[in-house]
Design a protein around this motif. Structure first.
Motif, mmCIF file in Angstrom:
data_model
loop_
_atom_site.group_PDB
_atom_site.id
_atom_site.type_symbol
_atom_site.label_atom_id
_atom_site.label_comp_id
_atom_site.label_asym_id
_atom_site.label_seq_id
_atom_site.Cartn_x
_atom_site.Cartn_y
_atom_site.Cartn_z
ATOM 1 N N VAL A 1 0.917 -1.035 -0.292
ATOM 2 C CA VAL A 1 -0.368 -0.301 -0.341
ATOM 3 C C VAL A 1 0.548 1.043 0.439
ATOM 4 C CG1 VAL A 1 -1.547 1.122 1.072
ATOM 5 C CG2 VAL A 1 -1.890 -1.337 1.755
ATOM 6 N N LEU A 2 0.671 1.897 -0.597
ATOM 7 C CA LEU A 2 1.537 3.241 -0.389
ATOM 8 C C LEU A 2 -0.188 4.865 -0.285
ATOM 9 C CD1 LEU A 2 3.248 3.016 -4.276
ATOM 10 C CD2 LEU A 2 3.971 2.458 -2.272
ATOM 11 N N LEU A 3 0.866 5.979 0.113
ATOM 12 C CA LEU A 3 -0.581 6.916 0.253
ATOM 13 C C LEU A 3 0.879 7.881 0.193
ATOM 14 C CD1 LEU A 3 -3.104 7.737 3.311
ATOM 15 C CD2 LEU A 3 -0.993 9.262 2.409
ATOM 16 N N THR A 4 -0.311 8.631 -1.434
ATOM 17 C CA THR A 4 0.051 10.031 -1.364
ATOM 18 C C THR A 4 -0.880 11.147 -1.542
ATOM 19 O OG1 THR A 4 2.067 10.035 -3.209
ATOM 20 C CG2 THR A 4 0.291 8.883 -4.109
ATOM 21 N N ALA A 5 -0.287 12.200 -2.390
ATOM 22 C CA ALA A 5 -1.835 13.170 -2.536
ATOM 23 C C ALA A 5 -1.455 13.405 -4.146
ATOM 24 C CB ALA A 5 -1.309 14.840 -2.340
ATOM 25 N N ASP A 6 -2.195 14.636 -4.775
ATOM 26 C CA ASP A 6 -1.606 14.847 -6.097
ATOM 27 C C ASP A 6 -1.061 16.578 -5.639
ATOM 28 O OD1 ASP A 6 -3.766 16.424 -4.679
ATOM 29 O OD2 ASP A 6 -5.072 16.396 -6.767
ATOM 30 N N HIS A 7 -1.161 17.676 -4.773
ATOM 31 C CA HIS A 7 -0.458 18.624 -4.579
ATOM 32 C C HIS A 7 -0.373 19.072 -3.094
ATOM 33 C CE1 HIS A 7 -4.122 20.225 -4.081
ATOM 34 N NE2 HIS A 7 -5.229 20.113 -5.909
ATOM 35 N N GLY A 8 -0.274 19.857 -2.363
ATOM 36 C CA GLY A 8 -0.245 20.701 -1.043
ATOM 37 C C GLY A 8 -1.422 21.927 -0.868
ATOM 38 N N VAL A 9 -1.633 22.282 0.029
ATOM 39 C CA VAL A 9 -2.208 23.546 0.568
ATOM 40 C C VAL A 9 -2.450 24.830 0.766
ATOM 41 C CG1 VAL A 9 -5.185 24.102 0.610
ATOM 42 C CG2 VAL A 9 -4.485 21.883 -0.550
ATOM 43 N N ILE A 10 -2.129 25.707 0.367
ATOM 44 C CA ILE A 10 -1.395 27.550 1.622
ATOM 45 C C ILE A 10 -2.717 27.598 1.641
ATOM 46 C CG2 ILE A 10 0.433 27.087 0.657
ATOM 47 C CD1 ILE A 10 -0.135 29.897 -1.464
ATOM 48 N N ASP A 11 -2.776 28.236 2.807
ATOM 49 C CA ASP A 11 -4.387 29.067 3.642
ATOM 50 C C ASP A 11 -3.749 30.542 2.742
ATOM 51 O OD1 ASP A 11 -5.558 27.078 4.146
ATOM 52 O OD2 ASP A 11 -5.300 27.656 6.058
ATOM 53 N N VAL A 12 -5.458 31.463 1.904
ATOM 54 C CA VAL A 12 -4.727 32.575 1.542
ATOM 55 C C VAL A 12 -5.850 33.597 2.163
ATOM 56 C CG1 VAL A 12 -4.574 34.358 -0.496
ATOM 57 C CG2 VAL A 12 -3.876 31.532 -0.545
ATOM 58 N N PRO A 13 -5.334 34.603 2.968
ATOM 59 C CA PRO A 13 -7.090 35.184 3.362
ATOM 60 C C PRO A 13 -7.094 36.322 2.251
ATOM 61 C CG PRO A 13 -4.982 36.090 4.114
ATOM 62 C CD PRO A 13 -4.146 35.075 2.779
ATOM 63 N N GLU A 14 -8.519 36.880 2.620
ATOM 64 C CA GLU A 14 -8.905 37.302 1.363
ATOM 65 C C GLU A 14 -8.034 39.164 1.512
ATOM 66 O OE1 GLU A 14 -13.715 39.397 0.942
ATOM 67 O OE2 GLU A 14 -13.305 38.583 2.115
ATOM 68 N N THR A 15 -7.914 39.341 2.685
ATOM 69 C CA THR A 15 -6.860 40.247 2.002
ATOM 70 C C THR A 15 -5.849 40.818 0.848
ATOM 71 O OG1 THR A 15 -5.615 39.884 3.924
ATOM 72 C CG2 THR A 15 -6.860 41.447 4.154
ATOM 73 N N SER A 16 -5.353 38.821 0.862
ATOM 74 C CA SER A 16 -3.960 38.960 -0.133
ATOM 75 C C SER A 16 -4.673 38.327 -1.684
ATOM 76 C CB SER A 16 -3.445 37.787 0.836
ATOM 77 O OG SER A 16 -2.531 37.766 1.959
ATOM 78 N N HIS A 17 -5.999 38.821 -2.061
ATOM 79 C CA HIS A 17 -6.372 38.770 -3.184
ATOM 80 C C HIS A 17 -6.184 39.855 -3.666
ATOM 81 C CE1 HIS A 17 -10.505 36.632 -2.407
ATOM 82 N NE2 HIS A 17 -8.653 35.759 -1.870
ATOM 83 N N VAL A 18 -4.997 39.694 -5.490
ATOM 84 C CA VAL A 18 -5.154 40.365 -6.809
ATOM 85 C C VAL A 18 -6.030 40.902 -7.159
ATOM 86 C CG1 VAL A 18 -3.484 41.110 -8.054
ATOM 87 C CG2 VAL A 18 -2.909 39.702 -5.651
ATOM 88 N N LEU A 19 -6.564 41.287 -7.652
ATOM 89 C CA LEU A 19 -7.457 41.924 -8.371
ATOM 90 C C LEU A 19 -6.912 42.399 -9.921
ATOM 91 C CD1 LEU A 19 -10.172 42.625 -6.530
ATOM 92 C CD2 LEU A 19 -10.318 40.523 -6.709
ATOM 93 N N PHE A 20 -7.407 41.619 -11.176
ATOM 94 C CA PHE A 20 -6.737 42.103 -12.411
ATOM 95 C C PHE A 20 -8.406 42.835 -13.119
ATOM 96 C CE2 PHE A 20 -7.219 37.565 -12.898
ATOM 97 C CZ PHE A 20 -7.786 37.846 -13.742
ATOM 98 N N GLY A 21 -7.814 43.038 -14.384
ATOM 99 C CA GLY A 21 -8.865 43.254 -15.206
ATOM 100 C C GLY A 21 -8.847 44.621 -15.502
ATOM 101 N N GLY A 22 -7.544 45.875 -15.338
ATOM 102 C CA GLY A 22 -7.496 46.682 -15.790
ATOM 103 C C GLY A 22 -6.856 46.977 -17.609
ATOM 104 N N ASP A 23 -6.999 48.057 -17.709
ATOM 105 C CA ASP A 23 -7.007 47.886 -19.606
ATOM 106 C C ASP A 23 -5.598 47.653 -19.609
ATOM 107 O OD1 ASP A 23 -9.203 49.154 -20.095
ATOM 108 O OD2 ASP A 23 -8.840 51.245 -20.679
ATOM 109 N N GLU A 24 -4.404 48.142 -19.386
ATOM 110 C CA GLU A 24 -3.386 47.182 -19.521
ATOM 111 C C GLU A 24 -2.721 45.498 -19.777
ATOM 112 O OE1 GLU A 24 -0.766 49.269 -16.756
ATOM 113 O OE2 GLU A 24 0.105 51.210 -18.502
ATOM 114 N N HIS A 25 -3.599 45.134 -18.471
ATOM 115 C CA HIS A 25 -3.359 44.250 -18.158
ATOM 116 C C HIS A 25 -3.968 43.313 -19.836
ATOM 117 C CE1 HIS A 25 -2.019 45.598 -14.391
ATOM 118 N NE2 HIS A 25 -1.216 45.015 -14.036
ATOM 119 N N MET A 26 -5.337 43.696 -19.456
ATOM 120 C CA MET A 26 -5.705 42.944 -20.379
ATOM 121 C C MET A 26 -6.428 43.304 -21.992
ATOM 122 S SD MET A 26 -6.910 40.510 -18.169
ATOM 123 C CE MET A 26 -7.868 39.399 -19.091
#
Length: 355
Positions: free
Chosen positions: A214-239
């Protein structure tokens, strides 16, 4: 089998079981060791693997079941562009006629190889995934046994071991990843699920016989990101000139209008690098492929990868400001980029594989 085929140095067994715990990062398991004493009793210093990029379920699970890189099997992100129809599709749930599982996922699976060799192949997972396009794409060749609780899945795996003389079984545990997305891996709910998994694994391994590994593994780990660390994009230069946004919140894949001039394409790239270069890796498709981010990349897969890749280096996620009601903005646990907590996963050995 050559030593190249058996890079883990596993001994030969008649029956093998691979338990895939979605989202169980090595760092998180180490930090919650007191709540998973059975699992961590096998968690030695080198009992880890590096997940492939992007660190997202669609890509990583497919690599697990095919042994191929995302650039070969074709599932290059949580969502990806279907070039023929110019549709961005969720690779887990967005299957449609323009994304035929047997064609979109381009490589044969370990289950197909096993059955061709006369070895029984079984996948055990929740009932809701039994008939999904993703299941047909990445688990083809395996008999699917539906079991909705963690303990029921291990009972089903035990029944397969008792039934077949030679077998390979895959047991999927999605609950920890789902809870991490909703509440974070540092939440009490996640810890309680880890305890449930630990107990179920201990009970299951007690039944394992001499010719069973038997092997136990995972596909990836996880990090917790608070809402204060959300980066919003959508401005003309970027899009300006961006036709499609695919990938993951921690790994954007931007597809540009193919009619854009070279100067206009460079302007978009420069805008992203200027604003995000200190907190993300911003590469062109060509640069990412040359750097080996997607492993070896088949020609047919190249158009599925974004023209510009924005992979978070800091503890942030990216959301489109033009979509304020995007339900994924409520997610706490995140993954998809190159953080070691996302990349490093456990590889625990039990039964005959301990020898």
């Amino acid at each position: 089998m050559t030593s190249e085929d058996n890079r883990l140095g596993l001994p030969a067994v008649s029956k093998a079981v691979v338990v895939l715990v979605d989202g169980l990062g090595a760092s998180a398991l180490r930090q919650r060791a007191g709540h998973a004493r059975f699992l961590t009793s096998r968690f030695f210093k080198k009992a880890t693997l590096v997940s492939g990029f992007p660190t997202t379920t669609a890509a990583a699970l497919t690599s697990l079941t095919t042994g191929a890189s995302p650039g070969q099997h074709g599932l290059v992100g949580y969502s990806a562009l279907i070039p023929a129809s110019q549709r961005v599709a969720n690779q887990l749930t967005g299957w449609a006629p323009d994304m035929e599982p047997s064609l979109w996922q381009r490589r044969s699976t370990v289950f197909e190889h096993a059955t061709a060799a006369g070895i029984d192949a079984t996948a055990v997972g929740p009932r809701r995934y039994e008939s999904s396009g993703f299941t047909h794409a990445v688990l083809r060749g395996a008999e699917y046994l539906a079991a909705d609780s963690i303990s029921d899945r291990f009972e089903a795996a035990r029944s397969v071991l008792d039934r077949d003389s030679r077998s390979i079984s895959y047991v999927y545990v999605p609950e920890l990843d789902m809870t991490a997305h909703a509440h974070g891996w540092q939440s009490d709910r996640w810890t309680h699920l880890l305890e449930e998994l630990d107990s179920a694994m201990q009970s299951f391994v007690r039944t394992v016989r001499a010719d069973e590994g038997v092997l136990l593994t995972a596909d990836h780990g996880v990090i917790d990101v608070p809402e204060t660390s959300h980066v919003l994009f959508g401005g003309d230069e970027h899009m300006a000139g961006v036709m499609h946004v695919a990938g993951d919140p921690r790994c954007l894949q931007l597809h540009l209008d193919p009619t854009l001039s070279a100067e206009a394409r460079q302007a978009v790239l420069d805008a992203w690098r200027e604003s995000e270069g200190e907190r993300a890796w911003v590469l062109t498709r060509h640069e990412a492929i040359e750097a080996g981010w997607f492993g070896a990349v088949d020609d047919a897969v190249v158009p599925r990868i974004g023209d510009i890749i924005v992979a978070a280096a800091k503890n942030i996620v990216y959301y489109d400001a033009r979509k304020p009601h995007d339900p994924s903005r409520r997610m706490v646990g995140q993954h998809g980029s190159w953080n070691s907590d996302e990349l490093m996963v456990p590889l625990l050995r039990f039964g005959a594989f301990e020898r």
